[in-house]
Design a protein around this motif. Sequence first.
Motif, PDB file in Angstrom:
ATOM      1  N   ASP A 127     -10.580 -28.805 -33.872  1.00 21.79           N
ATOM      2  CA  ASP A 127      -9.678 -28.970 -34.992  1.00 21.79           C
ATOM      3  C   ASP A 127      -8.976 -30.326 -34.889  1.00 21.79           C
ATOM      4  OD1 ASP A 127      -9.239 -26.854 -36.797  1.00 21.79           O
ATOM      5  OD2 ASP A 127      -7.075 -27.078 -36.347  1.00 21.79           O
ATOM      6  N   SER A 128      -8.990 -31.128 -35.968  1.00 26.69           N
ATOM      7  CA  SER A 128      -8.408 -32.465 -35.898  1.00 26.69           C
ATOM      8  C   SER A 128      -6.923 -32.438 -35.501  1.00 26.69           C
ATOM      9  CB  SER A 128      -8.583 -33.185 -37.232  1.00 26.69           C
ATOM     10  OG  SER A 128      -9.960 -33.332 -37.487  1.00 26.69           O
ATOM     11  N   GLU A 129      -6.174 -31.451 -36.015  1.00 26.26           N
ATOM     12  CA  GLU A 129      -4.735 -31.346 -35.657  1.00 26.26           C
ATOM     13  C   GLU A 129      -4.572 -31.090 -34.161  1.00 26.26           C
ATOM     14  OE1 GLU A 129      -5.708 -29.411 -38.364  1.00 26.26           O
ATOM     15  OE2 GLU A 129      -4.590 -30.342 -40.007  1.00 26.26           O
ATOM     16  N   LYS A 130      -5.449 -30.233 -33.643  1.00 21.84           N
ATOM     17  CA  LYS A 130      -5.354 -29.889 -32.210  1.00 21.84           C
ATOM     18  C   LYS A 130      -5.689 -31.101 -31.346  1.00 21.84           C
ATOM     19  CE  LYS A 130      -4.419 -25.388 -32.331  1.00 21.84           C
ATOM     20  NZ  LYS A 130      -3.742 -25.335 -33.611  1.00 21.84           N
ATOM     21  N   ILE A 131      -6.649 -31.905 -31.804  1.00 18.60           N
ATOM     22  CA  ILE A 131      -7.008 -33.100 -31.032  1.00 18.60           C
ATOM     23  C   ILE A 131      -5.811 -34.042 -30.977  1.00 18.60           C
ATOM     24  CG2 ILE A 131      -8.496 -35.142 -30.951  1.00 18.60           C
ATOM     25  CD1 ILE A 131     -10.701 -33.423 -32.225  1.00 18.60           C
ATOM     26  N   ALA A 132      -5.145 -34.215 -32.125  1.00 15.20           N
ATOM     27  CA  ALA A 132      -3.972 -35.094 -32.176  1.00 15.20           C
ATOM     28  C   ALA A 132      -2.931 -34.622 -31.162  1.00 15.20           C
ATOM     29  CB  ALA A 132      -3.396 -35.115 -33.587  1.00 15.20           C
ATOM     30  N   SER A 133      -2.688 -33.302 -31.102  1.00 10.17           N
ATOM     31  CA  SER A 133      -1.650 -32.835 -30.171  1.00 10.17           C
ATOM     32  C   SER A 133      -2.127 -32.851 -28.724  1.00 10.17           C
ATOM     33  CB  SER A 133      -1.121 -31.455 -30.577  1.00 10.17           C
ATOM     34  OG  SER A 133      -2.144 -30.502 -30.530  1.00 10.17           O
ATOM     35  N   ARG A 134      -3.434 -32.663 -28.483  1.00  7.40           N
ATOM     36  CA  ARG A 134      -3.943 -32.750 -27.108  1.00  7.40           C
ATOM     37  C   ARG A 134      -3.769 -34.165 -26.563  1.00  7.40           C
ATOM     38  NH1 ARG A 134      -9.675 -29.571 -27.921  1.00  7.40           N
ATOM     39  NH2 ARG A 134      -8.738 -27.589 -28.497  1.00  7.40           N
ATOM     40  N   ARG A 135      -3.982 -35.144 -27.444  1.00  7.18           N
ATOM     41  CA  ARG A 135      -3.844 -36.542 -27.004  1.00  7.18           C
ATOM     42  C   ARG A 135      -2.412 -36.839 -26.597  1.00  7.18           C
ATOM     43  NH1 ARG A 135      -7.258 -39.835 -31.578  1.00  7.18           N
ATOM     44  NH2 ARG A 135      -9.344 -39.270 -30.873  1.00  7.18           N
ATOM     45  N   VAL A 136      -1.456 -36.339 -27.395  1.00  2.00           N
ATOM     46  CA  VAL A 136      -0.040 -36.570 -27.079  1.00  2.00           C
ATOM     47  C   VAL A 136       0.318 -35.896 -25.754  1.00  2.00           C
ATOM     48  CG1 VAL A 136       2.327 -36.099 -27.834  1.00  2.00           C
ATOM     49  CG2 VAL A 136       0.610 -36.833 -29.506  1.00  2.00           C
TER      50      VAL A 136
END
Length: 196
Positions: A127-136
């Motif tokens: 999920d693109s949203e999950k990737i964004a938060s995993r990176r943070v």
Amino acid sequence: MTESRNVVIVTGIPGVGKTTVINAAVDQVKEKHGEEVLVLNLGTEMFEIATKAGQVKTRDEMRKLPTSIQRENQRKAGVAIAKKAKTAKVIVDTHTLIQTNNGFLIGLPEWVASAIKPKTVVLVEADSEKIASRRVGDETRTRDAQAVIDIQIHQEMCRAAAVAVGTITGATVRIIKNREGLVEEAASELADTLME
Ligand code: ATP
Ligand code: MG
């Protein structure tokens, strides 16, 4: 005579969870089948080459180098990987597309893909949203901030790049979803691909 291929390329965008899923799959294969899997990382090979040449000090500086230098390092890394990948079961952990200051650099250009000759290209998606938060949340790396829509486009581009590798090499292309908190599920699919 049937040709035997022992390399599975695992690819996907930064932070999607490639390394996490690979580590879990390697453990599963060891536990269930008693087999060792050699994991090679194209970025690590490139980093060694770039460090030795005095071009970078950290891994995340590599994508800022002139693309001509990145391409040359990629070529050398591809050759090094192909040499090492002559043993039993091998996973190559690599990026499909690298965001440079001059557009996307293709992670598996023809000469790298043909040298490695994978049996399967596994594209890890999430999920693109999950990737964004995993990176943070990942404090071990200096990751570039990216809007969710750009992450989505990057993932779509990766599908095209994965299919291109299949077209060049005859490898199958398998998409594996790395769902939040369900690494073992994704790893089990990767383990099946390795043992096929
Ligand atoms: P890179 O391409 O930069 O090497 P990567 O694709 O290998 O990135 P990982 O380093 O494996 O990504 O994972 C990025 C972060 O996401 C890590 O902090 C990891 O713990 C977390 N992560 C990976 N998979 C999952 C998952 N299924 N659920 C929750 N967190 C996850
Ligand atoms: Mg990784």
